[in-house]
Motif scaffolding. Structure first.
Motif, PDB file in Angstrom:
ATOM      1  N   LEU A 196      40.679  95.150 115.494  1.00 59.20           N
ATOM      2  CA  LEU A 196      41.694  94.234 115.009  1.00 59.20           C
ATOM      3  C   LEU A 196      41.423  93.805 113.575  1.00 59.20           C
ATOM      4  O   LEU A 196      40.276  93.589 113.194  1.00 59.20           O
ATOM      5  CB  LEU A 196      41.688  92.986 115.898  1.00 59.20           C
ATOM      6  CG  LEU A 196      42.716  91.894 115.605  1.00 59.20           C
ATOM      7  CD1 LEU A 196      44.099  92.359 116.021  1.00 59.20           C
ATOM      8  CD2 LEU A 196      42.373  90.612 116.353  1.00 59.20           C
ATOM      9  N   TYR A 198      43.303  90.809 111.079  1.00 59.57           N
ATOM     10  CA  TYR A 198      44.282  89.723 111.204  1.00 59.57           C
ATOM     11  C   TYR A 198      44.317  88.960 109.888  1.00 59.57           C
ATOM     12  O   TYR A 198      43.286  88.543 109.382  1.00 59.57           O
ATOM     13  CB  TYR A 198      43.866  88.811 112.353  1.00 59.57           C
ATOM     14  CG  TYR A 198      44.978  87.940 112.905  1.00 59.57           C
ATOM     15  CD1 TYR A 198      45.566  88.228 114.129  1.00 59.57           C
ATOM     16  CD2 TYR A 198      45.430  86.814 112.208  1.00 59.57           C
ATOM     17  CE1 TYR A 198      46.564  87.423 114.660  1.00 59.57           C
ATOM     18  CE2 TYR A 198      46.433  86.013 112.729  1.00 59.57           C
ATOM     19  CZ  TYR A 198      46.988  86.318 113.954  1.00 59.57           C
ATOM     20  OH  TYR A 198      47.984  85.522 114.488  1.00 59.57           O
ATOM     21  N   GLU A 200      46.536  86.080 107.227  1.00 57.28           N
ATOM     22  CA  GLU A 200      47.611  85.113 107.001  1.00 57.28           C
ATOM     23  C   GLU A 200      48.061  85.246 105.557  1.00 57.28           C
ATOM     24  O   GLU A 200      47.244  85.273 104.636  1.00 57.28           O
ATOM     25  CB  GLU A 200      47.134  83.689 107.289  1.00 57.28           C
ATOM     26  CG  GLU A 200      48.270  82.679 107.134  1.00 57.28           C
ATOM     27  CD  GLU A 200      47.948  81.324 107.737  1.00 57.28           C
ATOM     28  OE1 GLU A 200      47.329  81.273 108.816  1.00 57.28           O
ATOM     29  OE2 GLU A 200      48.310  80.313 107.122  1.00 57.28           O
ATOM     30  N   LYS A 322      51.688  85.600 109.840  1.00 55.62           N
ATOM     31  CA  LYS A 322      50.422  86.064 110.403  1.00 55.62           C
ATOM     32  C   LYS A 322      50.617  87.537 110.728  1.00 55.62           C
ATOM     33  O   LYS A 322      51.521  87.892 111.503  1.00 55.62           O
ATOM     34  CB  LYS A 322      50.107  85.315 111.701  1.00 55.62           C
ATOM     35  CG  LYS A 322      50.124  83.792 111.551  1.00 55.62           C
ATOM     36  CD  LYS A 322      48.762  83.207 111.726  1.00 55.62           C
ATOM     37  CE  LYS A 322      48.841  81.687 111.807  1.00 55.62           C
ATOM     38  NZ  LYS A 322      47.527  81.063 111.661  1.00 55.62           N
ATOM     39  N   SER A 324      48.891  91.371 111.824  1.00 62.72           N
ATOM     40  CA  SER A 324      47.733  91.958 112.490  1.00 62.72           C
ATOM     41  C   SER A 324      47.892  93.456 112.628  1.00 62.72           C
ATOM     42  O   SER A 324      49.013  93.962 112.727  1.00 62.72           O
ATOM     43  CB  SER A 324      47.516  91.323 113.858  1.00 62.72           C
ATOM     44  OG  SER A 324      48.435  91.832 114.782  1.00 62.72           O
ATOM     45  N   LEU A 359      41.773  86.543 108.311  1.00 65.91           N
ATOM     46  CA  LEU A 359      41.410  85.495 109.271  1.00 65.91           C
ATOM     47  C   LEU A 359      40.408  85.964 110.306  1.00 65.91           C
ATOM     48  O   LEU A 359      39.629  85.180 110.828  1.00 65.91           O
ATOM     49  CB  LEU A 359      42.654  84.996 110.015  1.00 65.91           C
ATOM     50  CG  LEU A 359      43.535  83.961 109.331  1.00 65.91           C
ATOM     51  CD1 LEU A 359      44.509  83.396 110.337  1.00 65.91           C
ATOM     52  CD2 LEU A 359      42.708  82.849 108.724  1.00 65.91           C
ATOM     53  N   HIS A 360      40.453  87.232 110.647  1.00 59.55           N
ATOM     54  CA  HIS A 360      39.694  87.668 111.808  1.00 59.55           C
ATOM     55  C   HIS A 360      39.639  89.176 111.815  1.00 59.55           C
ATOM     56  O   HIS A 360      40.496  89.839 111.228  1.00 59.55           O
ATOM     57  CB  HIS A 360      40.414  87.161 113.062  1.00 59.55           C
ATOM     58  CG  HIS A 360      39.656  87.393 114.331  1.00 59.55           C
ATOM     59  ND1 HIS A 360      38.409  86.855 114.561  1.00 59.55           N
ATOM     60  CD2 HIS A 360      39.957  88.118 115.434  1.00 59.55           C
ATOM     61  CE1 HIS A 360      37.990  87.236 115.764  1.00 59.55           C
ATOM     62  NE2 HIS A 360      38.910  87.994 116.312  1.00 59.55           N
TER      63      HIS A 360
END
Lengths: 452, 452
Positions: A196, A198, A200, A322, A324, A359-360
């Motif tokens: 993943l 991710y 923003e 957001k 992803s 973010l991730h």
């Protein structure tokens, strides 16, 4: 004694032992259950020792306790680490259960209870397979158990626990039964998990919300711009347009693609399940491939301007999204995270400000089907089910599997026996008794095949 | 007596009369002010009668009362209807006022008070110009007044009031002083107002929110699709791509464009005012044209999926946007509303459901600069200010002006004398005394020019 005979002769005891574990309501998300968490861990220790583990105990972590136990034959033997979790999901809404969730019963050929499949039922198969190979003197490898209590709440304490117990956890392969079979009777090894990235995105147009009449047409609207940016990230073939995005995607051989596509798939059923009239995905790939071996790009959320009732006019200052991507082997989530950030920021038109925050991220996981442990599991499946397993590429992520690879440097074999009908995480969770028994048998065969 | 001399001789009385009106805190949005609304209407009646109206009274409407008064010379004379409003905006935050808002004073050459410009000051110029032409025996047209109390809250009751008093309001032209001048000393007639179409779009992908790992890549994401739809509505030249959208847009002659562009404009100032590094609009047009004579397309709001803190992954079921276009003559807002709705719904890909709701619409307004009333106002400006007025195309909308045209079939001359520095709707509202006096003079000249 043949494994099948041993299992049949002892099944009532196996179930009574499993039920002792199930009766402990070890709901990890429930702050009131701390004692039950420890109690479940202690039940595990008892059964590991009873099965023949040399040592087994409850270890403290930053969260719920962790169980470790082992049977070591010697340094010259390969080591299998069994990973499982003793925690379960909450049971609400309780009124939808036909039978109390922590009072397990066998009915219609299935075990009914919270945790019957996920993961008490599946993990306990390992305890019983371990018991068998020890009693029969068949064990030819070291076996270690790692059973955590926070899988359902994100395994937050486990990475640090692994770091702190790296030597005790050293192994050649990890064996996990916490996944499912693609259909009843079809053994399945989950051989891929997507990673993943991710992000923003914040797009700023004017420094304050403007009157859309007085300024509309002369000042860039950040929502319009954000929509163009997002629209431009995929092309008409639904491929991501960011240069370099696919560079590290491993292209499967046609034989690998054939195996991946063995997963049962009915387009009409699939469309009905998600409630769409038509599917949409990357050109040149099947649905199974689109979710298993290809990266995706989804907007998980978008917001900006006015979203209330009615027709308020505004040319807003800001718009957000957001974004992803699910990643596949061998995409590097850190590199992909930076790639899209820099692509969007670099290509931002001068009439807006674009800020992208990574973010991730999480690594994709892939288990090659030609490594010895996979081959051993495959032959075990063939022996028990009469057919080879499907190498299933799951679209989702199980972050701890990537963490294991990162921290311990080993692959995991995701040999699961759950069915879609097991209702894990839902009321009336269940696990077919036949899968429980065949699971034990398959794990026994795995030990036989893995260290001949 | 010459108008200027009459005004100078009577200015103290004029101000005292205006201040009587201003002292009534007729805030239309304040439910506690009902009596003040009526009182302000009654003050108007008194001054209309004093100025020489044959009849003037307070009329009931569905909301705050309306004042009508008139001086009728006969059917053979043309009729001017003066439209104004006696209601004002709230005064919060009160602590930012240097002087109490309903205690008017003259200081530094300006009248300071709530309503000093909008619209008590500007409207009272009409009362005094009316007084002059009657006293001097110069009136050669019928004059009617329509003064409402709900302009600042959307004129909700006025359309029905017009319907109910259509005959009493019959006229040849409407004269309004509720707008501004493009810069001090530059007379201005607002000759265009943009109309509006407003839509809400709902895009539905899967029938429920999906796991973006398990389904991402195979099922269309409604936010991705909505972004593509919105992105596709404008091209790289920032023109709306919907076929037919520009069909009815009146293209101005190069002479008209020259006049429109007389509005003072400094790109650096404009960018600084809205806080952007660069402007963005339809290719081939100036900023003044982009906001005045060209339609716009703005997303006023967008939402869907997850917008909280952090990195929640979801493939949402739905995405929404509020879209709007400012329209120009001679676009029909009903037709444009349907055009975009049908374009989006017809071109929706089969993997999503698209519903478009036309939420709101309003007619654009245009006052041709060659009609006698405009020409009369232009000559009046030239006499008083020494220069012809700029025909200003405002990007905003004043819905009641379109309603007048629709219901009474006449054009409005928006002859306003406010300045950007007047701080209407804000603390320390003010109106230059010189504008007040020149306004009266210009209106007097209008009467002279309009009906020679």
């Amino acid at each position: 004694m043949e494994p099948k005979k041993y299992i049949d002769q002892n099944i009532d005891r196996f179930l009574e032992e499993l039920f002792e574990l199930i009766r402990v309501p070890s709901i990890s998300s429930d702050g009131q259950r701390k004692e039950d968490m420890r109690k479940a861990a202690e039940v595990w220790v008892k059964h590991l020792l009873a099965a023949g583990a040399e040592k087994a105990s409850v270890f403290e972590s930053d969260g719920h306790p962790v169980v470790m136990g082992e049977k070591i034959l010697g340094d010259e033997f390969p080591t299998v680490l069994v990973y499982a979790h003793y925690d379960v999901m909450p049971v609400d809404p309780l009124e939808l259960w036909d039978h109390p969730p922590f009072d397990p019963i066998v009915k219609d050929g299935r075990i009914w209870a919270r945790g019957a499949d996920d993961d008490k039922g599946q993990s306990f198969m390992h305890a019983k397979a371990f018991e068998y190979v020890l009693r029969e003197g068949l064990l030819k490898c070291n076996v270690k158990f790692l059973i955590e209590g926070e899988e359902e709440i994100g395994s937050a304490s486990l990475p640090a626990f692994i770091d702190a117990h790296r030597e005790q956890l050293a192994c050649d392969v990890i064996l996990v039964s916490d996944t499912g079979m693609v259909k009843p009777g079809q053994p399945t090894i989950t051989s891929g998990l997507r990673g993943l990235s991710y992000w923003e995105v914040e797009v700023t147009g004017p420094s304050r919300d403007l009157h859309s009449g007085l300024f509309g047409g002369a000042v860039a609207n950040p929502i319009n711009v954000l929509c163009k940016m997002i629209a431009g990230l995929t092309d008409e073939r639904n491929k991501v347009t960011v240069p370099g995005f696919y560079n590290d995607v491993r292209e499967l051989s046609s034989e690998e693609r054939r195996l991946v596509n063995q997963v049962p798939y009915d387009e009409a059923d699939y469309k009905a399940e998600v409630g769409v009239k038509a599917l949409c995905g990357e050109y040149g790939y099947t649905t199974t491939e689109r979710t298993g071996i290809r990266p995706s790009f989804d907007v998980c959320g978008i917001w900006g301007g006015f979203s209330g009732e009615g027709a308020k006019t505004v040319l807003p200052s800001k718009a957000y999204a957001k974004l992803s991507s699910r990643l596949v082997a061998n995409q590097d989530y850190v590199a992909i995270g930076q790639l899209l950030k820099s692509h969007l920021e670099t290509h931002a038109p001068d009439y807006v400000d674009v800020k992208v925050q990574v973010l991730h991220g999480g690594k994709p996981y892939e288990c090659p089907i030609d490594i010895p442990a996979y081959q051993a599991a495959a032959r075990a499946c063939e022996t028990v089910f009469g057919k080879l397993p499907v190498p299933y590429k799951s679209g989702g992520s199980i972050p701890i599997i990537s963490t294991f690879e990162e921290k311990l440097g080993v692959k995991s074999i995701l040999l699961g026996f759950g069915l879609a009908s097991d209702a894990i995480h839902s009321p009336n969770e269940n696990f077919p008794l036949d899968n429980f028994k065949k699971g034990i048998e398959t794990i026994i065969q795995f030990y036989k095949e893995f260290a001949k």
